[in-house]
Scaffold this active site. Sequence first.
Site, short mmCIF file in Angstrom:
data_model
loop_
_atom_site.label_atom_id
_atom_site.label_comp_id
_atom_site.label_asym_id
_atom_site.label_seq_id
_atom_site.Cartn_x
_atom_site.Cartn_y
_atom_site.Cartn_z
N GLY A 166 0.82 -1.20 0.00
CA GLY A 166 0.00 0.00 0.00
C GLY A 166 0.86 1.25 0.00
O GLY A 166 1.77 1.38 0.81
N GLY A 179 -0.39 4.39 0.39
CA GLY A 179 -1.11 5.52 0.98
C GLY A 179 -0.18 6.25 1.93
O GLY A 179 1.04 6.11 1.84
N PHE A 180 -0.74 7.01 2.84
CA PHE A 180 0.10 7.77 3.76
C PHE A 180 0.99 6.85 4.61
O PHE A 180 2.16 7.12 4.82
CB PHE A 180 -0.76 8.64 4.68
N GLY A 181 0.42 5.73 5.11
CA GLY A 181 1.19 4.82 5.94
C GLY A 181 2.36 4.20 5.18
O GLY A 181 3.51 4.25 5.63
N VAL A 187 -2.29 -7.86 -3.88
CA VAL A 187 -1.82 -8.91 -2.98
C VAL A 187 -2.98 -9.89 -2.81
O VAL A 187 -4.02 -9.53 -2.26
CB VAL A 187 -1.39 -8.33 -1.62
N GLU A 230 -17.32 18.10 4.23
CA GLU A 230 -16.64 18.82 3.17
C GLU A 230 -17.36 18.66 1.83
O GLU A 230 -17.49 19.60 1.06
CB GLU A 230 -15.17 18.36 3.10
#
Lengths: 427, 427
Positions: free
Chosen positions: A9, A11-13, A77, A172
């Site tokens: 992944g 993403g941010f992590g 995966v 938002e």
Amino acid sequence: MSHRVVIVGAGFGGLFAARALRRAPVEVTVVDRTNHHLFQPLLYQMATGVLAEGDIAPPIREVLRRQDNARVVLGDVVDIDLAARELTLDCQGTSSTVPYDSLIVAAGAAQSYFGHDEFAEHAPGLKTLDDALALRARIFGAFEMAELESDPERRAAWLTFVVVGAGPTGVELAGQIAELSRRGLRRNFRTFEPADARVILVEGAEHVLAPFPAPLRERARRDLERVGVEVRLHTTVTGVDADGLDVTAGRIEARTKIWAAGVQASPLGATLATRSGAPTDSAGRVAVRPDCTLPGHPEVFVVGDLMSLDHLPGVAEVAMQSGTHAARTVVRRLRGDVRERRFRYHDLGTMATIARFRAVASIGRLRMTGVAAWLLWLFVHLLFLTGHKNRIAAVANWAVAFLGRARPQRAINGVEASDLFATVRRR
Amino acid sequence: MSHRVVIVGAGFGGLFAARALRRAPVEVTVVDRTNHHLFQPLLYQMATGVLAEGDIAPPIREVLRRQDNARVVLGDVVDIDLAARELTLDCQGTSSTVPYDSLIVAAGAAQSYFGHDEFAEHAPGLKTLDDALALRARIFGAFEMAELESDPERRAAWLTFVVVGAGPTGVELAGQIAELSRRGLRRNFRTFEPADARVILVEGAEHVLAPFPAPLRERARRDLERVGVEVRLHTTVTGVDADGLDVTAGRIEARTKIWAAGVQASPLGATLATRSGAPTDSAGRVAVRPDCTLPGHPEVFVVGDLMSLDHLPGVAEVAMQSGTHAARTVVRRLRGDVRERRFRYHDLGTMATIARFRAVASIGRLRMTGVAAWLLWLFVHLLFLTGHKNRIAAVANWAVAFLGRARPQRAINGVEASDLFATVRRR
């Protein structure tokens, strides 16, 4: 051979883990199903025509191009073998295996319909680039359909937008749709006034922005109402169909429904749980040890939205910090320091923007609202996009939308009139 | 009731016709299958990651928002009744009729495979926004697949790009793919050097850019070769499959093929021909009278790429001028001047850009090449985008791509690894 760290992944992590390993004596492999990182906190701006894909989705390889110890692999995966320490990947029908010495799983989360997956067809979520493009087609397409409709009731249903869930994304999104109808589409239609569109924000709990301090929740609700959003609290959705939705208080006729009410962890959470015996929480997140590792598998880290630890929220900041923590733990172990170090989350605060010049922010004991909070929001998001080549195009798009009134990115994809609403891809 | 002018198609022909009617005592209805105008001459930049959709596809309604006598209707024209003077439209399965007093048909053209429509599956064309997004996925996806491929021959096939047809679109696309591989993707991959990608431009005739003066054709060919494009003239495609293509000189193994070899007029040309008895040419374009009207139907104009007149080329400039001519004829008739006025095309010149700082331009007797021609190209395209709110974002994207080296818009749509190449929509 150097220590192999595989990160699932981008993403941010995942990206923060990869960056934290840039000077480490390791071989990093980042696996993702797409070719891009996604700046998810701005996805709602793509769905409402402010930003383009490239503005919030830099290619993973471009982000990591100067990190010589990192490679990027495109693939799904499909399995994780904890005993053999290898992943099975699929890309375009071709299967391959990727061995690891340390594994960091940062596979994130998808939309959750709380057991009502049948809602998804008529109330799509907003988690991927494709979701945002499909939603953009639905929102701008609804105004097109309203222009063609002569029956007042049916036209009103095309001009009613319901957002389910009043977390930051829902707030938002509702605010942006209201602004769009009141400013962005001015003078665009001949048979109705776009400002007459109704935007309804439905929330089961008693507040919008539940995790925020009480005065900010109240201010956000008032700001939403000021820009034209109808806020319906204590309201649960019991059914969704093409023409509208049923809520506890009755029926709302609305052609466009958007689901922003909950998240469900990636199915890789269940895979890890089955293979290791670790428990998962109700959202499918894996309960990890205090150092973010899988119980019984200190070489496997679970971070970000896929991780269940200390009731931490599923926000970008937790993903970044837990990804970094996992990477630093790998580096410390390589240096011989194998003590278990607890992940401590430093809450830097939260913010949500309601509309142009209106936001709420909570940083430590500081509370900000209105223009000040909005400027802070703008500043923080510009900082975050700094690593990103296309920042200047994003700023240009913002200038057009915030200073002017136009929405620069309104083109409907999958665009032929005959399949305007057929652009939602199911996975 | 005022005179009703219906315009089919919001390309250059249709939009220029609508704009030319802005002060006329008429009711204008613009019908299009999509919600956007498309700046087709820059579509190749979208396919290669330089520009975003919104940069080249402004909403039709936004362009016409201040023109109070114009309305925009989303729909497919499924029939034209010349006797009753009305169109039948379909939008999302709902049928409606639109009556007209004057009709301007500017429905444009699609890709032509010269009777080999089976080539389309493996060698898609580049005519719509969806085509460009699908092509972007194929181009960037091919590099992703090459990174995963360990067999050298198969990897070479992923890194071979064949563009069929050396008109302006083919030349610009081949040049951009070459630049992308040599500059844009530098340091992005670990198992191969993107600069080793082969870009082959296949052309049946003996020149690239056939309509240009001989010295410019020659210069364009040399410039293409300098940026790394292999130019194969006198070469005809006899077969296309998933792995490559067969040409008169043998076989080329290439996973990515792009068709830029010919155009076929919109099927509305055949509808008009059947209904009126007017002849069509080999590309399906309607042979019109010298004033761009349909023979026997002075109230029906056919303009742009759908019009066959004086062997005029299918370029934006012809569409703009013929659209304007049709609109002015309508206005003159309303003033009582019913003389047939011949459409005279004023050739303002042509240009094509090969790569950054390399272009060719021919304006009257003036010939320009190299940086000067490229700057002229940039200036003219900036001028054209002037009416367009998103010009500043386009300029920002250009700055990133031309001054820097990155491609700002590389996100692959329809993005999951499992359906990377499934994004081509068929119509």
